[in-house]
Design an enzyme around this catalytic site. Sequence first.
Site, mmCIF file in Angstrom:
data_model
loop_
_atom_site.group_PDB
_atom_site.id
_atom_site.type_symbol
_atom_site.label_atom_id
_atom_site.label_comp_id
_atom_site.label_asym_id
_atom_site.label_seq_id
_atom_site.Cartn_x
_atom_site.Cartn_y
_atom_site.Cartn_z
ATOM 1 N N ALA A 61 -0.385 2.994 -2.805
ATOM 2 C CA ALA A 61 -1.787 3.137 -3.214
ATOM 3 C C ALA A 61 -2.608 2.917 -1.954
ATOM 4 O O ALA A 61 -2.366 1.976 -1.202
ATOM 5 C CB ALA A 61 -2.139 2.095 -4.265
ATOM 6 N N SER A 62 -3.575 3.777 -1.714
ATOM 7 C CA SER A 62 -4.319 3.727 -0.461
ATOM 8 C C SER A 62 -5.221 2.493 -0.367
ATOM 9 O O SER A 62 -5.494 1.825 -1.363
ATOM 10 C CB SER A 62 -5.181 4.986 -0.323
ATOM 11 O OG SER A 62 -4.432 6.129 -0.648
#
Length: 217
Positions: A61-62
């Site tokens: 997940a960024s």
Amino acid sequence: MTDRYEGQRRALIGTMQQRGIRDLNVLRAFDLIHRHEFVPEAVRHHAYQDAPVPIGFGQTASQPSLQALYMQVLDLRKTHKVLEVGTGCGFQTAVLAQLVDRVYSVERIRELATRAREKLDDLRISNVAILVGDGTIGWSRYAPYDAILVAAGGPEVPAPLKEQLAEGGRMLIPVGGRTTQQLMLVERQGNTFTQREVTECTFVPLLGRFGWTSEAS
Ligand code: SAH
């Protein structure tokens, strides 16, 4: 709603502000959607660090402040229809759903898409459609899009994504090598596309017909 992560979430929002996020709608949406509910249990205690978090299948997940930068630069509006490439855990998808009218999100890993769908349904977020497939070819059925967010890095801007941008539409996409890329802002005016670099970044590879063709180089 109060929960045990509220303090950490507020601190993260403070960090995002220090890192240049000023759009109040974006900050509010990051307060409303709880990242710890989207990431795997084992990494939940890292959910409110301003850092990427592993979500399984070799994906991450960024970083929240980078996701927020995307949303701020794209100047999203309540009337917008947006395409997201790389649903991942669905956190960014859920945040986007607070800011725009409709979100169309494409993910190539079926298990991630299924989990994201379940989470969004749990939260009764109903303005999101998810497709399992290759997002480098876009999702022509619902084009054109006011904004396109690509959450994985490719060697070039996929032509179908440019074609699926609306008049005046904007796209953010990491372009470059497999380990580091430049975040590119692509804007469409008629059939003219302008492109500029926003920042340097590091994303997982964009795999597909108009991306990298295999996991390894
Ligand atoms: N926004 C997501 C980011 C996940 S990482 C989150 O915050 O969780 C990037 C995602 O892009 C991965 O889930 C990966 O499987 C996906 N991806 C890579 N290439 C893709 C492609 N061609 N089409 C759709 N999804 C792709």
